[in-house]
Every structure is written in structure tokens, then in C-alpha cells.
Write a protein that holds these residues in place. Structure first.
Motif, PDB file in Angstrom:
ATOM      1  N   LEU A   1     -37.866  42.513  52.447  1.00 14.66           N
ATOM      2  CA  LEU A   1     -38.120  42.798  53.860  1.00 14.66           C
ATOM      3  C   LEU A   1     -39.617  42.988  54.133  1.00 14.66           C
ATOM      4  CD1 LEU A   1     -37.236  43.727  56.764  1.00 14.66           C
ATOM      5  CD2 LEU A   1     -37.155  46.046  55.829  1.00 14.66           C
ATOM      6  N   VAL A   2     -40.284  43.771  53.298  1.00 12.38           N
ATOM      7  CA  VAL A   2     -41.684  44.116  53.608  1.00 12.38           C
ATOM      8  C   VAL A   2     -42.705  43.120  53.062  1.00 12.38           C
ATOM      9  CG1 VAL A   2     -41.269  46.573  53.934  1.00 12.38           C
ATOM     10  CG2 VAL A   2     -41.802  45.722  51.637  1.00 12.38           C
ATOM     11  N   GLU A   3     -42.301  42.345  52.057  1.00 13.36           N
ATOM     12  CA  GLU A   3     -43.252  41.439  51.382  1.00 13.36           C
ATOM     13  C   GLU A   3     -44.005  40.499  52.346  1.00 13.36           C
ATOM     14  OE1 GLU A   3     -42.938  41.227  47.609  1.00 13.36           O
ATOM     15  OE2 GLU A   3     -44.720  39.971  47.526  1.00 13.36           O
ATOM     16  N   PRO A   4     -43.315  39.788  53.256  1.00 12.61           N
ATOM     17  CA  PRO A   4     -44.059  38.873  54.134  1.00 12.61           C
ATOM     18  C   PRO A   4     -45.123  39.588  54.969  1.00 12.61           C
ATOM     19  CG  PRO A   4     -41.692  38.493  54.326  1.00 12.61           C
ATOM     20  CD  PRO A   4     -41.864  39.736  53.520  1.00 12.61           C
ATOM     21  N   TRP A   5     -44.800  40.803  55.418  1.00 10.59           N
ATOM     22  CA  TRP A   5     -45.783  41.562  56.194  1.00 10.59           C
ATOM     23  C   TRP A   5     -47.034  41.853  55.363  1.00 10.59           C
ATOM     24  CZ3 TRP A   5     -46.120  42.965  61.280  1.00 10.59           C
ATOM     25  CH2 TRP A   5     -47.129  43.886  61.606  1.00 10.59           C
ATOM     26  N   PHE A   6     -46.825  42.203  54.099  1.00 11.13           N
ATOM     27  CA  PHE A   6     -47.953  42.559  53.230  1.00 11.13           C
ATOM     28  C   PHE A   6     -48.686  41.344  52.665  1.00 11.13           C
ATOM     29  CE2 PHE A   6     -48.163  47.139  53.004  1.00 11.13           C
ATOM     30  CZ  PHE A   6     -46.969  47.518  53.592  1.00 11.13           C
ATOM     31  N   LYS A   7     -48.206  40.137  53.029  1.00 10.89           N
ATOM     32  CA  LYS A   7     -48.938  38.907  52.665  1.00 10.89           C
ATOM     33  C   LYS A   7     -49.813  38.440  53.833  1.00 10.89           C
ATOM     34  CE  LYS A   7     -47.065  37.625  48.589  1.00 10.89           C
ATOM     35  NZ  LYS A   7     -47.754  37.140  47.399  1.00 10.89           N
ATOM     36  N   ARG A   8     -49.729  39.116  54.989  1.00 12.68           N
ATOM     37  CA  ARG A   8     -50.533  38.716  56.136  1.00 12.68           C
ATOM     38  C   ARG A   8     -52.028  38.651  55.854  1.00 12.68           C
ATOM     39  NH1 ARG A   8     -50.069  42.878  58.733  1.00 12.68           N
ATOM     40  NH2 ARG A   8     -51.148  42.351  60.639  1.00 12.68           N
ATOM     41  N   PRO A   9     -52.562  39.444  54.934  1.00  9.38           N
ATOM     42  CA  PRO A   9     -54.000  39.338  54.664  1.00  9.38           C
ATOM     43  C   PRO A   9     -54.453  37.922  54.268  1.00  9.38           C
ATOM     44  CG  PRO A   9     -53.164  41.356  53.720  1.00  9.38           C
ATOM     45  CD  PRO A   9     -51.966  40.608  54.241  1.00  9.38           C
TER      46      PRO A   9
ATOM     47  N   THR B   1     -52.392  42.131  47.937  1.00 10.46           N
ATOM     48  CA  THR B   1     -52.982  41.039  48.712  1.00 10.46           C
ATOM     49  C   THR B   1     -54.081  41.581  49.634  1.00 10.46           C
ATOM     50  OG1 THR B   1     -50.805  40.006  48.686  1.00 10.46           O
ATOM     51  CG2 THR B   1     -52.425  39.045  50.172  1.00 10.46           C
ATOM     52  N   HIS B   2     -53.787  42.713  50.265  1.00  7.79           N
ATOM     53  CA  HIS B   2     -54.759  43.381  51.142  1.00  7.79           C
ATOM     54  C   HIS B   2     -55.985  43.815  50.331  1.00  7.79           C
ATOM     55  CE1 HIS B   2     -56.081  45.899  54.522  1.00  7.79           C
ATOM     56  NE2 HIS B   2     -56.113  46.941  53.718  1.00  7.79           N
ATOM     57  N   ALA B   3     -55.730  44.433  49.177  1.00  9.57           N
ATOM     58  CA  ALA B   3     -56.829  44.926  48.336  1.00  9.57           C
ATOM     59  C   ALA B   3     -57.706  43.779  47.844  1.00  9.57           C
ATOM     60  CB  ALA B   3     -56.268  45.705  47.147  1.00  9.57           C
ATOM     61  N   ARG B   4     -57.065  42.707  47.398  1.00  8.45           N
ATOM     62  CA  ARG B   4     -57.840  41.549  46.922  1.00  8.45           C
ATOM     63  C   ARG B   4     -58.691  40.967  48.054  1.00  8.45           C
ATOM     64  NH1 ARG B   4     -52.812  39.976  43.477  1.00  8.45           N
ATOM     65  NH2 ARG B   4     -53.651  39.961  41.365  1.00  8.45           N
ATOM     66  N   GLN B   5     -58.108  40.897  49.240  1.00  8.78           N
ATOM     67  CA  GLN B   5     -58.850  40.314  50.356  1.00  8.78           C
ATOM     68  C   GLN B   5     -60.044  41.207  50.717  1.00  8.78           C
ATOM     69  OE1 GLN B   5     -59.350  37.321  51.279  1.00  8.78           O
ATOM     70  NE2 GLN B   5     -57.314  36.893  52.050  1.00  8.78           N
ATOM     71  N   ILE B   6     -59.866  42.519  50.634  1.00 12.22           N
ATOM     72  CA  ILE B   6     -60.989  43.431  50.896  1.00 12.22           C
ATOM     73  C   ILE B   6     -62.116  43.158  49.906  1.00 12.22           C
ATOM     74  CG2 ILE B   6     -61.722  45.855  50.660  1.00 12.22           C
ATOM     75  CD1 ILE B   6     -59.096  46.687  51.994  1.00 12.22           C
TER      76      ILE B   6
END
Lengths: 385, 102
Positions: free
Chosen positions: A86-94, A334-339
Motif C-alpha cells: 500500500l505505502v510503497e508507491p507513495w514512497f517511490k515518488r521521490p 528512495t527519499h534519502a537517496r534523492q536527498i
């Protein structure tokens, strides 16, 4: 010693026994230290569970300061998969272009700010601000909300007085309750609203479940991201040639992200509760005791990483466990890597050099374990191109 | 130029061409479902797991020890498993078919 040097705190015990024992609030844990053993135990979720009493798999334990189960983090399969899916696609938005563009704009303007100052205390004036603002993107809420989170200080659970501060945790929990209620009254396109309209296995998420996802999102990415950003600044301040190398060869930024995560290992360890009497590399682990998967130790295992104690920015094969391993690997990775990607790219564009003026190390201490995880404070001058 | 085919878990067949980089990068560039390549190709995340169709294993060769260690802890691993970040696109891989594990 250089500020950006982070020693391996576990080498002796890893080579000697493969495990070590620490006491933590009278609920001791056997730390698993070798790379292979850590991955093996992380993989074996039946024997080493996450779905124990809420807070118990965290080291130091949060059993006394929270009752809410963090989701999907403290749930075992098969329920884990439904939540994670459920949450994975949201956390791939970065990975989306518009997200990266906004993040770039945030980091770029923050760097412009610090480049105008004589000296900057990086944690309070840069990393905390960066982390808080970036979190508004992850939650998809207004940028201005970051000001409140910045006012909370660096740790959501920790304060200067004690490692586990229930009062501070309650600030976060009460805040999240309020935000969920607001989203119920006035749904939008933020994470709260998306969770409120979601179903898992045909059932709407309860407020308690939504709270569990939100606490994980806030707490998991707070001091880990702050340390990763701060330590990256310290590293490039002391290795100007590496910064130049990134500028000349931007294609190595991808491997550089993974290598800095391996080297700094922003999260030292994560626990599991043993469900049956077993053994870990020939050491007995009793049912209902705790083990810890020591990512920081596994990431310095010389049987896997050549020159394990050196930063090799273009390390090609790097099976690090800095984001954990297995089904529970970091949701915010994904968010951390993008940062880190945007931070490094923007540094190469705007910054000529950085000078560390003074720094105080942050040593994480649990029983006899002592490990440098970052800095309590670090003052840096950023020099413009 | 090598022609490489991916068959996703919902049985979609995608054939793409490439001449450099890794098979993972080629798949990500072409939005092949089930191949994420989260770690960028350093063998740390196993989100680029493929099964080589049996007739092509001589072209792809065998996994290195570190790659095998990674695959050992993946529930979808079988004897044809590879991490596509560890496979370089070249003429040697022309015609190879991969089934996406996830």
C-alpha cells in the motif's frame, strides 16, 4: 583525527566472536556483527520477528514511551506485505521529475543562504532545515509546515536530558493525531488523506494504523537523514578533491550515495525478537530474547568490502546494509537517496570549498557500545564558487 | 546493438535495444515493471532480479560470489536467477530473454 573519519566500533568483537552483548533497559540484546549473519537473520523473519510489543525491536527500546505499532515496520508477513504494498508507491515518488525539481530548488536556496554567512552550525542551520523541508515533499503538504518541525529540534524521541524522552514523543504523537483529524475534516492530496481513503485487505485503515505509518515516517527519517547530510558535508569539507571528482565525473554520484551510506551507516542497528530457541553463528539465542542486526558492523566486514574503512566513492560492488536488508528494508530509502543525490549535485555546482571551524562528535552510547554516528555540533564555512 | 527481451510477472513482453550500461539500467530506462534498481547497480538491493530463460544461460554466464550471496536471501531465487545490474549489455547478450522475478 579528521572530523569525517568514522571508525569501525565493532571489529574486535566481530572477528573474535561474531556477536557482542549489550544491556538496554534490562532487556539485553545479542548484537549480530558479521555481514553474512546479519543478512541471514534479517531474512529469517519467522525466527527473528519484528511484530513484537511495539517499540521493543528498537535499540534503545521504546517500549516505555510508545504503545502505537509502527507500520509496516513492526508487522511480520503476511500482514506486512499488504501494508508495504500500500505505502510503497507513495514512497517511490521521490523518483518523479517534479519531486526532484522541488527538492533541488529547496536545497539550492538553502545552500545560497549558508554561502552568504561567515560560519554555519551545520546541524541546526542546514541539515535539520533541509530534512524538515524535504519531509513536506514526502508528505505532500505545504512547505511552511517545516518551520514547526524545525522548532522541535534534531531528535523526535531524544532530548539533551535523556536518550528517551516521553514528553517529546508525545509532542509528535499529539501533532499526528491533530493532523489526521484535520485530514478527516478536510481531505487533500497529502499522505494523511491518502491513507485515510486506503484499504488493506478490503478494510479501511484505522486511525491507529495511520498513526503508526506516520510515526514511522517522522521518526525513521529524522536523525538518520540529519546525520547523513551532516556527515556528507564533513566528508567533502575534508576531501576537496573528491568534490572536484564528483563535478568532473557526475556519473559516480550513484555509487557515491551508496558508499557514503555504507561508511556512515546512519542507523547503527535494528533489533528483532527471537521466537524460538536457536543459534546465531554458534551462539545461543533464547526464545523471547532480543538480537540486534548491526548494520554498522556488517558494513565494515572486510570479508565483503575491500578497504572497508575507507571511503571509495566509485565502489562498484557494494552490497551494504545501510538501509537494512530483506522485507523490512528502509521505506524511506528512495527519499534519502534523492536527498543525497541532489545535495551532492548542488554542492558541486555552487560550492568551491568548505572549512570545518570546530566540531563536537556525537557518540552513541548503549551500555559498553560506543559508536560515532555524527556530530553534536559542527561549524563550517561554505565558500562560494 | 543487442536486442534484449523482458517478460514481466503479468506476462507483458518488452523487447528493447541497447549497446552499453547494465541490463538493469536498460530495463529501468524502458520502464520494465518489476525492475527498480534502487541502489543504482552496486549489488545492494536485489530489486533488479531476473530469471534467465534456460536456453540463454551460456550467454549470461554465472553470478559472482557476492551476487550469489545476495540472491541466496531472496525468496524468488531459482537456478536461473541473476541480478540484472551485474549483466553488461553487449552483443554477447543479443537475443537473450529474461523473466522479471518480481
Amino acid at each position: 583525527m579528521k572530523s569525517s573519519k568514522f571508525s569501525d566500533a565493532f571489529e574486535e568483537a566481530r572477528l573474535d566472536k561474531g556477536v557482542d552483548y549489550i544491556n538496554d533497559q534490562d532487556d539485553p540484546a545479542m548484537m549480530v556483527l558479521g555481514h553474512k549473519d546479519v543478512r541471514k537473520c534479517a531474512h529469517n523473519w519467522k525466527t527473528f520477528q519484528s511484530g513484537a510489543v511495539p517499540g521493543r525491536i528498537v535499540i534503545p527500546s521504546e517500549v516505555d514511551i510508545r504503545d502505537v505499532r509502527q507500520i509496516p515496520f513492526e508487522v511480520d508477513p503476511p500482514a506486512h506485505k499488504s501494508y508495504r504494498d500500500l505505502v510503497e508507491p507513495w514512497f517511490k515518488r521521490p523518483l518523479e521529475e517534479v519531486y526532484t525539481a522541488k527538492l533541488t530548488q529547496q536545497i539550492s536556496s538553502l545552500l545560497d543562504e549558508v554561502l552568504e554567512k561567515d560560519a554555519v552550525e551545520v546541524i541546526s542551520e542546514f541539515s535539520l532545515v533541509l530534512q524538515s523541508r524535504a519531509l513536506t515533499l514526502l508528505l505532500n503538504i505545504p512547505y511552511s509546515e517545516a518551520d514547526l518541525w524545525i522548532s522541535w529540534g534534531t531528535h523526535v524521541f531524544r532530548s539533551e536530558e535523556s536518550a528517551l524522552d516521553a514528553d517529546k514523543a508525545n509532542i509528535l504523537y499529539d501533532y499526528i493525531d491533530e493532523q489526521i483529524d484535520k485530514a478527516i475534516e478536510n481531505p487533500g492530496e497529502d499522505l494523511y488523506s491518502v491513507l485515510l481513503s486506503s484499504e488493506v485487505d478490503g478494510k479501511k485503515l484505522t486511525k491507529e494504523e495511520i498513526k503508526g505509518v506516520m510515526i514511522l515516517t517522522f521518526a525513521g527519517g529524522r536523525d538518520t537523514v540529519i546525520n547523513a547530510v551532516t556527515n556528507t558535508i564533513a566528508y567533502f569539507a575534508e576531501h576537496p578533491k573528491s568534490l572536484q571528482n564528483l563535478q568532473d565525473n557526475p556519473e559516480i554520484i550513484g555509487t557515491a550515495i551508496e558508499e557514503l551510506i555504507r561508511y556512515f551507516s546512519p542507523l547503527t542497528q535494528m533489533g528483532r525478537v527471537v521466537t524460538e530457541d536457536t543459534q546465531v553463528c554458534e551462539h545461543a539465542a533464547k526464545a523471547d530474547s532480543r538480537i540486534s542486526l548491526c548494520w554498522a558492523s556488517a558494513n565494515r566486514d572486510a570479508s565483503v568490502f575491500e578497504n572497508a574503512n575507507e571511503v571509495v566513492l566509485d565502489r562498484k560492488i557494494n552490497p551494504h546494509v545501510g538501509f537494512g536488508f530483506g522485507k523490512h528494508s528502509c521505506l524511506g530509502a528512495t527519499h534519502a537517496r534523492q536527498i543525497l543525490r541532489v545535495l551532492m549535485t548542488t554542492l558541486t555546482e555552487k560550492v568551491d570549498s568548505m572549512d570545518i571551524i570546530e566540531s563536537v562528535e556525537n557518540i552513541e552510547e548503549i551500555d559498553k557500545m560506543k559508536r560515532k554516528v555524527g556530530f553534536d555540533s559542527i561549524t563550517v564555512r561554505f565558500n562560494k564558487k | 546493438m543487442a536486442k534484449i527481451t523482458f517478460i514481466t510477472s503479468d506476462n507483458e513482453t518488452i523487447t528493447v535495444e541497447g549497446n552499453s550500461g547494465s541490463v538493469m539500467e536498460l530495463a529501468v530506462k524502458n520502464n520494465v515493471k518489476g525492475i527498480d534498481g534502487d541502489c543504482g547497480g552496486v549489488c545492494s538491493c536485489a530489486t533488479c532480479h531476473v530469471h534467465v530463460e534456460p536456453e540463454f544461460t551460456s550467454k549470461t554466464g554465472e553470478a559472482s560470489e557476492l551476487e550469489s550471496d545476495m540472491l541466496e536471501f531472496d525468496d524468488l531465487t531459482n537456478e536461473y536467477s541473476r541480478l540484472s545490474c551485474q549483466l553488461q549489455v553487449s552483443d554477447d547478450l543479443d537475443g537473450v530473454v529474461f523473466k522479471v522475478a518480481k
